[in-house]
Design an enzyme around this catalytic site. Structure first.
Site, PDB file in Angstrom:
ATOM      1  N   ILE A 285     -14.564 -24.320   6.853  1.00 32.05           N
ATOM      2  CA  ILE A 285     -15.937 -24.798   6.635  1.00 32.05           C
ATOM      3  C   ILE A 285     -15.902 -26.110   5.834  1.00 32.05           C
ATOM      4  O   ILE A 285     -16.687 -27.024   6.072  1.00 32.05           O
ATOM      5  CB  ILE A 285     -16.776 -23.731   5.898  1.00 32.05           C
ATOM      6  CG1 ILE A 285     -16.950 -22.473   6.761  1.00 32.05           C
ATOM      7  CG2 ILE A 285     -18.136 -24.280   5.486  1.00 32.05           C
ATOM      8  CD1 ILE A 285     -17.917 -22.619   7.926  1.00 32.05           C
TER       9      ILE A 285
ATOM     10  N   CYS B 274     -20.157 -11.068  28.543  1.00 36.79           N
ATOM     11  CA  CYS B 274     -18.882 -10.769  29.203  1.00 36.79           C
ATOM     12  C   CYS B 274     -18.741  -9.253  29.404  1.00 36.79           C
ATOM     13  O   CYS B 274     -19.317  -8.718  30.340  1.00 36.79           O
ATOM     14  CB  CYS B 274     -17.721 -11.366  28.410  1.00 36.79           C
ATOM     15  SG  CYS B 274     -16.278 -11.626  29.432  1.00 36.79           S
TER      16      CYS B 274
ATOM     17  N   HIS C 248     -19.206 -16.668  28.119  1.00 36.19           N
ATOM     18  CA  HIS C 248     -19.502 -16.499  26.686  1.00 36.19           C
ATOM     19  C   HIS C 248     -20.391 -17.638  26.195  1.00 36.19           C
ATOM     20  O   HIS C 248     -19.880 -18.645  25.696  1.00 36.19           O
ATOM     21  CB  HIS C 248     -18.206 -16.500  25.877  1.00 36.19           C
ATOM     22  CG  HIS C 248     -17.368 -15.285  26.063  1.00 36.19           C
ATOM     23  ND1 HIS C 248     -17.501 -14.174  25.268  1.00 36.19           N
ATOM     24  CD2 HIS C 248     -16.400 -14.997  26.965  1.00 36.19           C
ATOM     25  CE1 HIS C 248     -16.638 -13.251  25.664  1.00 36.19           C
ATOM     26  NE2 HIS C 248     -15.960 -13.723  26.693  1.00 36.19           N
TER      27      HIS C 248
ATOM     28  N   GLU D 243     -21.990 -17.891  23.586  1.00 34.17           N
ATOM     29  CA  GLU D 243     -21.902 -18.102  22.132  1.00 34.17           C
ATOM     30  C   GLU D 243     -20.981 -19.263  21.763  1.00 34.17           C
ATOM     31  O   GLU D 243     -21.165 -19.878  20.711  1.00 34.17           O
ATOM     32  CB  GLU D 243     -21.459 -16.809  21.432  1.00 34.17           C
ATOM     33  CG  GLU D 243     -20.031 -16.342  21.679  1.00 34.17           C
ATOM     34  CD  GLU D 243     -19.871 -15.444  22.896  1.00 34.17           C
ATOM     35  OE1 GLU D 243     -20.736 -15.489  23.791  1.00 34.17           O
ATOM     36  OE2 GLU D 243     -18.865 -14.697  22.965  1.00 34.17           O
TER      37      GLU D 243
HETATM   38  N1  GLN Z   1     -12.365  -6.862  29.299  1.00 35.94           N
HETATM   39  C1  GLN Z   1     -13.226  -7.588  30.172  1.00 35.94           C
HETATM   40  C2  GLN Z   1     -12.457  -8.463  31.134  1.00 35.94           C
HETATM   41  O1  GLN Z   1     -11.313  -8.770  30.936  1.00 35.94           O
HETATM   42  C3  GLN Z   1     -14.227  -8.405  29.387  1.00 35.94           C
HETATM   43  C4  GLN Z   1     -13.599  -9.537  28.646  1.00 35.94           C
HETATM   44  C5  GLN Z   1     -14.489 -10.112  27.574  1.00 35.94           C
HETATM   45  O2  GLN Z   1     -15.492  -9.516  27.196  1.00 35.94           O
HETATM   46  N2  GLN Z   1     -14.119 -11.265  27.070  1.00 35.94           N
HETATM   47  O3  GLN Z   1     -13.005  -8.891  32.126  1.00 35.94           O
END
Ligand code: GLN
Length: 541
Positions: A19, A381, A507, A509
């Protein structure tokens, strides 16, 4: 001439070097300089990809698909930039490269040694960052604590850089702890020792950032200044705070930006970081407050979901709301759990990413609750995969539907290993990683959020929606609102007749920033506030 700032840590790990680095970067960017950042991790792992997120914190993913230390997330959020696979390296990756060169014969005839071969490779990587497009300042953070066994090659490399580019173009920033005794007395000796350790390596820190739980008094400053040879005004206080986004403003108030610019000959007038100030103001003075539940494999106390927490906060900023997180360990959710009671004060449910079957049934239970009770839901995900499994089981009548990651014999493998993953045996850096385009379907929650037909989002997964079940799920009402341009991969699933229930295979995020909240988090929190409104109104009625 590129300037080089090196950030080292003393006394304890986890002291906030990341940070601090990100905040200093923000101060320099605000002065109009081009700043790039690199994080060095002295461990032997080649990257962070296969490290345990509970122990080591989240694995952050760059747009070009590197699996990195979570500090890169802090850098991206504070600096508002996109970093890449050169922005984080480890002892393991340095040795790997040097050994590969040795095998290729690049050092023919030479004895390959720690100095100069390993240190040269470290320096090459740091210099490379500076060479990238017009960089004024490279900030290099060295993970761990001075005195750690793995540290010397890195400390020697940065000492040499200071000799090579000139001391006037280098700044050493040491981040250390001022320990407070139970009786309230502040102790600077551990910090003094850590500085002495740096000095043994030939490095005199220019700037000292003292992490402390109470204000630094003048006597402590004087003592450190005298005994460690740092001028008093170059000793900055890093007081504990709950609001990390406030830290650049605290540093600026103490003149850190000015001191650094002066020391490096980067004279330029500072402008007020108005956007950042306004953002912190919104963060600290929210108009609304709401609670959401994160149902995941790990619960709070770790940094396993730090980007998710940050992105939720950004969604809150966009809606002028404080979003409090209730952590629910997925494994603790069973058929017998009184869900109405558990989610009594909850206005939104989020299932984050994850691997392995621990807690999966609990996550699916939470998804079912969110769908049936019309509670806003965001799945990331694995959270998207749970949304699909739940829908298959309870709406599309596919009893026992699952992902083959959790049940290889499921009669309905609605989530399955991607084709290109099937022959892969190595675990490191072999997932579907980094940016991929996604085409959005109009008149969906996703399109409404992004307001554009094509988006680029970051991925990290091996499994995907099984196309054999696509039309059956669609016939049952599930909407695949985002797909890859060739339509072969489903990237977003949403439940249309629900106030807001969206799951993304990517993702989001990782791309959310305090000054640019991610559209999915922004709209999720908007829906959460809407739900809260309805819930409390009907409760009052
Ligand atoms: N385990 C799941 C996959 O490999 C989801 C991966 C994750 O949430 N990053 O597709």
């Amino acid at each position: 001439m590129t300037k080089y700032i090196f950030v080292t840590g003393g006394v304890i790990s986890g002291i906030g070097k990341g940070i601090t680095t990100a905040s200093l970067g923000r101060l320099l960017i605000n002065r109009g300089f081009n700043v790039n950042v690199v994080k060095i991790d002295p461990y032997i792992n080649v990257d962070a990809g296969v490290m345990n997120p509970f122990q080591h914190g989240e694995v952050f993913v760059t747009h070009d698909g590197a699996e990195t230390d979570l500090d890169l997330g802090n850098y991206e959020r504070f600096l508002g930039v996109d970093l890449n696979k050169h922005s984080n390296f480890t002892t393991g990756s340095v040795y790997k490269e040097v050994i590969e060169k040795e095998r290729r014969g690049d050092y023919l005839g030479q004895t390959v040694q720690l100095i100069p071969h390993i240190t040269d490779e470290i320096k090459r990587r740091i210099y490379q960052i500076g060479k990238d497009s017009d960089i004024d300042v490279v900030i290099t953070e060295i993970g761990g604590t001075i005195g750690d066994f793995e540290m010397p090659p890195f400390v020697e490399a940065i000492r040499e850089i200071a000799v090579e580019v000139g001391r006037e173009n280098t700044l050493f920033l040491h981040v250390s702890l001022i320990y407070t005794l139970p009786n309230g007395e502040s102790k600077s000796k551990p910090t003094q020792h850590s500085i002495r350790k740096l000095q043994e390596f030939g490095i005199q820190p220019d700037l000292l950032l003292c992490r402390t739980s109470q204000h630094l008094d003048d006597s402590i400053r004087r003592k450190i200044a005298l005994l460690c040879g740092i001028s008093e005004d170059f000793i900055i206080e890093g007081l504990d705070t709950k609001c990390v986004d406030e830290i650049p403003l605290n540093f600026e108030e103490q003149g850190m930006g000015h001191l650094v610019a002066k020391k490096l000959g980067l004279e330029r007038r500072a402008t007020l970081d108005a956007e950042w100030i306004a953002m912190v103001d919104k963060l600290k003075n929210p108009k609304h407050s709401t609670n959401i539940a994160i149902v995941g494999k790990y619960t709070t106390g770790s940094d396993a979901y730090i980007s998710v927490q940050e992105a939720i906060k950004h969604g809150g900023i966009a809606n002028e709301a404080e979003v409090l997180i209730e952590w629910i360990e997925a494994e603790s959710l069973t058929e017998d759990t009184d869900l109405d009671r558990l989610f009594e004060n909850i206005d939104g449910i989020l299932v984050p990413g994850g691997f392995g079957d621990r807690g999966i049934e609990g996550m699916i239970t939470a998804v079912k609750y969110a769908r049936e009770k019309r509670t806003p839901y965001l799945g990331l995900c694995l959270g998207m995969q749970c949304l699909v499994i739940e829908y298959a089981r309870h709406v599309a009548h596919m009893k026992g539907a699952n992902s083959t990651e959790f049940d290889e014999k499921t009669p309905y493998p609605v989530i399955d290993l991607m084709l290109e993953q099937r022959a892969i045996e190595d675990k490191g850096a072999t997932m579907r990683l980094g940016h991929y385009p996604c085409v959005l379907k109009e008149n969906t929650k996703s399109y409404e959020a992004f307001q554009q037909p094509i988006i680029l989002e970051r991925h990290r997964h091996r499994y995907e929606l099984n196309n054999d079940f696509r039309s059956r799920l669609e016939d049952a009402g599930l909407c695949f609102s985002g797909v890859s341009p060739d339509e072969s991969l489903v990237e977003i699933a949403e439940v249309p007749d629900h106030p807001w229930m969206v799951g993304s295979q990517f993702h989001p995020e990782f791309q959310s920033k305090p000054l640019a909240p991610h559209p999915l988090f922004r709209d999720f929190i908007e829906a959460v506030l809407g739900y809260q409104h309805v819930r409390t109104e009907s409760g009052e009625a």
